[in-house]
Design a protein around this motif. Sequence first.
Motif, PDB file in Angstrom:
ATOM      1  N   ASP A 190      26.912  96.125 160.058  1.00 20.53           N
ATOM      2  CA  ASP A 190      25.932  95.966 161.139  1.00 20.53           C
ATOM      3  C   ASP A 190      26.663  96.020 162.487  1.00 20.53           C
ATOM      4  N   ILE A 191      26.297  96.984 163.358  1.00 24.27           N
ATOM      5  CA  ILE A 191      26.925  97.049 164.688  1.00 24.27           C
ATOM      6  C   ILE A 191      25.887  96.840 165.793  1.00 24.27           C
ATOM      7  N   SER A 192      24.820  96.113 165.458  1.00 21.44           N
ATOM      8  CA  SER A 192      23.813  95.803 166.465  1.00 21.44           C
ATOM      9  C   SER A 192      24.374  94.803 167.477  1.00 21.44           C
ATOM     10  N   HIS A 193      23.690  94.696 168.606  1.00 20.06           N
ATOM     11  CA  HIS A 193      24.185  93.866 169.707  1.00 20.06           C
ATOM     12  C   HIS A 193      24.317  92.392 169.314  1.00 20.06           C
ATOM     13  N   SER A 194      23.519  91.967 168.346  1.00 23.12           N
ATOM     14  CA  SER A 194      23.550  90.557 167.955  1.00 23.12           C
ATOM     15  C   SER A 194      24.869  90.179 167.283  1.00 23.12           C
ATOM     16  N   MET A 195      25.672  91.184 166.917  1.00 23.23           N
ATOM     17  CA  MET A 195      26.963  90.886 166.278  1.00 23.23           C
ATOM     18  C   MET A 195      27.986  90.332 167.270  1.00 23.23           C
ATOM     19  N   ILE A 196      27.662  90.345 168.560  1.00 21.36           N
ATOM     20  CA  ILE A 196      28.555  89.708 169.545  1.00 21.36           C
ATOM     21  C   ILE A 196      27.792  88.753 170.456  1.00 21.36           C
ATOM     22  N   GLY A 199      28.151  84.122 172.042  1.00 22.40           N
ATOM     23  CA  GLY A 199      29.541  83.723 172.190  1.00 22.40           C
ATOM     24  C   GLY A 199      30.363  83.798 170.922  1.00 22.40           C
ATOM     25  N   GLU A 200      29.840  84.460 169.893  1.00 16.91           N
ATOM     26  CA  GLU A 200      30.554  84.551 168.623  1.00 16.91           C
ATOM     27  C   GLU A 200      30.866  86.009 168.305  1.00 16.91           C
ATOM     28  N   ASP A 201      32.144  86.316 168.130  1.00 17.04           N
ATOM     29  CA  ASP A 201      32.572  87.667 167.786  1.00 17.04           C
ATOM     30  C   ASP A 201      32.470  87.833 166.278  1.00 17.04           C
ATOM     31  N   ARG A 202      31.422  88.519 165.842  1.00 16.22           N
ATOM     32  CA  ARG A 202      31.231  88.728 164.407  1.00 16.22           C
ATOM     33  C   ARG A 202      31.774  90.084 163.954  1.00 16.22           C
ATOM     34  N   ILE A 203      31.930  91.016 164.897  1.00 17.61           N
ATOM     35  CA  ILE A 203      32.312  92.372 164.518  1.00 17.61           C
ATOM     36  C   ILE A 203      33.787  92.458 164.137  1.00 17.61           C
ATOM     37  N   THR A 204      34.660  91.687 164.806  1.00 18.95           N
ATOM     38  CA  THR A 204      36.094  91.788 164.484  1.00 18.95           C
ATOM     39  C   THR A 204      36.390  91.336 163.060  1.00 18.95           C
ATOM     40  N   TYR A 245      38.754 101.178 165.859  1.00 14.39           N
ATOM     41  CA  TYR A 245      38.081 101.470 167.125  1.00 14.39           C
ATOM     42  C   TYR A 245      36.602 101.088 167.113  1.00 14.39           C
ATOM     43  N   LEU A 246      36.142 100.514 166.010  1.00 12.31           N
ATOM     44  CA  LEU A 246      34.722 100.212 165.852  1.00 12.31           C
ATOM     45  C   LEU A 246      34.255  99.148 166.847  1.00 12.31           C
ATOM     46  N   GLN A 247      33.132  99.424 167.512  1.00 12.45           N
ATOM     47  CA  GLN A 247      32.546  98.488 168.465  1.00 12.45           C
ATOM     48  C   GLN A 247      31.048  98.361 168.218  1.00 12.45           C
ATOM     49  N   VAL A 248      30.483  97.252 168.649  1.00 15.68           N
ATOM     50  CA  VAL A 248      29.028  97.117 168.602  1.00 15.68           C
ATOM     51  C   VAL A 248      28.443  97.909 169.768  1.00 15.68           C
ATOM     52  N   GLY A 249      27.159  98.165 169.690  1.00 11.79           N
ATOM     53  CA  GLY A 249      26.500  98.899 170.768  1.00 11.79           C
ATOM     54  C   GLY A 249      25.231  98.193 171.193  1.00 11.79           C
ATOM     55  N   PRO A 250      24.524  98.755 172.148  1.00 17.34           N
ATOM     56  CA  PRO A 250      23.254  98.156 172.595  1.00 17.34           C
ATOM     57  C   PRO A 250      22.127  98.515 171.625  1.00 17.34           C
ATOM     58  N   TYR A 251      22.351  98.158 170.366  1.00 12.75           N
ATOM     59  CA  TYR A 251      21.449  98.609 169.309  1.00 12.75           C
ATOM     60  C   TYR A 251      20.608  97.471 168.749  1.00 12.75           C
ATOM     61  N   HIS A 252      19.465  97.865 168.176  1.00 13.23           N
ATOM     62  CA  HIS A 252      18.727  97.003 167.275  1.00 13.23           C
ATOM     63  C   HIS A 252      19.330  97.183 165.874  1.00 13.23           C
ATOM     64  N   ILE A 279      27.413  93.881 155.287  1.00 17.26           N
ATOM     65  CA  ILE A 279      27.797  92.783 156.177  1.00 17.26           C
ATOM     66  C   ILE A 279      26.836  92.798 157.363  1.00 17.26           C
ATOM     67  N   THR A 280      26.089  91.730 157.532  1.00 15.17           N
ATOM     68  CA  THR A 280      25.053  91.713 158.560  1.00 15.17           C
ATOM     69  C   THR A 280      24.750  90.289 158.992  1.00 15.17           C
ATOM     70  N   ASP A 281      24.139  90.166 160.159  1.00 10.34           N
ATOM     71  CA  ASP A 281      23.645  88.852 160.557  1.00 10.34           C
ATOM     72  C   ASP A 281      22.206  88.657 160.067  1.00 10.34           C
ATOM     73  N   GLY A 282      21.710  89.661 159.335  1.00 17.38           N
ATOM     74  CA  GLY A 282      20.510  89.460 158.534  1.00 17.38           C
ATOM     75  C   GLY A 282      19.168  89.686 159.181  1.00 17.38           C
ATOM     76  N   LYS A 283      19.116  90.239 160.400  1.00 15.49           N
ATOM     77  CA  LYS A 283      17.823  90.376 161.060  1.00 15.49           C
ATOM     78  C   LYS A 283      17.481  91.834 161.322  1.00 15.49           C
ATOM     79  N   PRO A 284      16.691  92.473 160.442  1.00 14.98           N
ATOM     80  CA  PRO A 284      16.253  93.844 160.698  1.00 14.98           C
ATOM     81  C   PRO A 284      15.235  93.866 161.838  1.00 14.98           C
ATOM     82  N   SER A 285      15.415  94.784 162.763  1.00 13.37           N
ATOM     83  CA  SER A 285      14.525  94.779 163.938  1.00 13.37           C
ATOM     84  C   SER A 285      14.113  96.174 164.378  1.00 13.37           C
ATOM     85  N   CYS A 286      14.384  97.194 163.540  1.00  8.94           N
ATOM     86  CA  CYS A 286      14.142  98.560 163.984  1.00  8.94           C
ATOM     87  C   CYS A 286      13.854  99.461 162.789  1.00  8.94           C
TER      88      CYS A 286
END
Length: 375
Positions: A190-196, A199-204, A245-252, A279-286
């Motif tokens: 999951d690389i949606s915006h909620s992964m960061i 204040g919690e870095d979930r993507i790293t 190089y993987l980063q989150v984006g302004p995504y749903h 691997i996800t924070d579990g909230k589908p939104s799109c």
Amino acid sequence: MKKNNTKRKGFVFKTFEAENQSPFDKLFEIFKELITHTSGDFDEAIDWLRSLDTEYKLTDENYTIDDFVEDLKKKGYIKEEIKADGTGGTKITPKTERAIRQQALNHIFGKIKRSGSGNHKSKSPGLGDEHTGDFRNYQFGDALDKVSMTESLKNAQINNGIDDFRLTEDDLVVEETMHKSQMSTVLMIDISHSMILYGEDRITPAKKVAMALAELITTRYPKDTLDIIVFGNDSWVIKIKDLPYLQVGPYHTNTVAGLQLAMDLLRRKRNTNKQIFMITDGKPSCLRLPDGQYYKNSNGLDKYIVNKCYAMAQQARKLHIPITTFMIAQDPYLMQFVSAFTQANKGKAFYTGLKGLGEMIFEDYETNRKKRIKG
């Protein structure tokens, strides 16, 4: 008097001494962590390293950060590159990318030695090719090359004695072997915006797990396959070398798109065992609608989106593709969704948070690989 030259054997205990590391190796360990956090941005990683040096005195006048950077160049870990805008810059090389993956594997899974065969066991013993050390009585149809002659002759001696020595079918034993099956895995990140957010870095941590799993499979189980996909508004495949190089984006979060792509990839695989790790924070939104438009709703759990997710879980179940969800958020209503999603697929879910995520994935990967091949 005869001198006794017999050497004494036993254990020798002594005080633990930390492994000697060169100044370069010490800094390189830290650099690999920093380059992962900065998603491959060399300049930012070195700025962080200089700050840490100022605070913790990592170097001295005999070996400076500038010396370290020069050694990185000499050893082939970085190279100069002309950017698209004509300016110069420094980037890491494939050699560094591999070193980062190896470090992730060592940190998360321990130092796992490469196996010679690159295969894995199934849970049930049978007509395989890896010895277990367990024996059973010979049965009609067992291949003769599976008969343990040493154990069978020992049985004949016990059963018939030396004077009337003979080898009968009742004396024969066969050594159990394990199947070596192959596994095809798709890892969804999951690389949606909620992964960061919050204040919690979930993507790293997710990125480190992906790098470690990739290194595990390519070195220990090279006959297995691993595809890595990311999902935001859409979903796409990324290469192992792109993980740092993987980063989150302004995504749903378009979970459905990720699952569709994962199943498309697995349909093409010939391996018997197939699985999806998500691997996800579990909230589908799109969702992407048939006309190409996006349907988005970040307020709570949208029933239309959630039902589409459940349908995808059921479809994967029909294809005999279990989905293991690694839930890294703790919101009760999201955990409830993941539970219902898992029930629809008959898969598994781990509500790990970030701590222990890597260990969980490794253990589940090993467990899922131990499945008997059905003829």
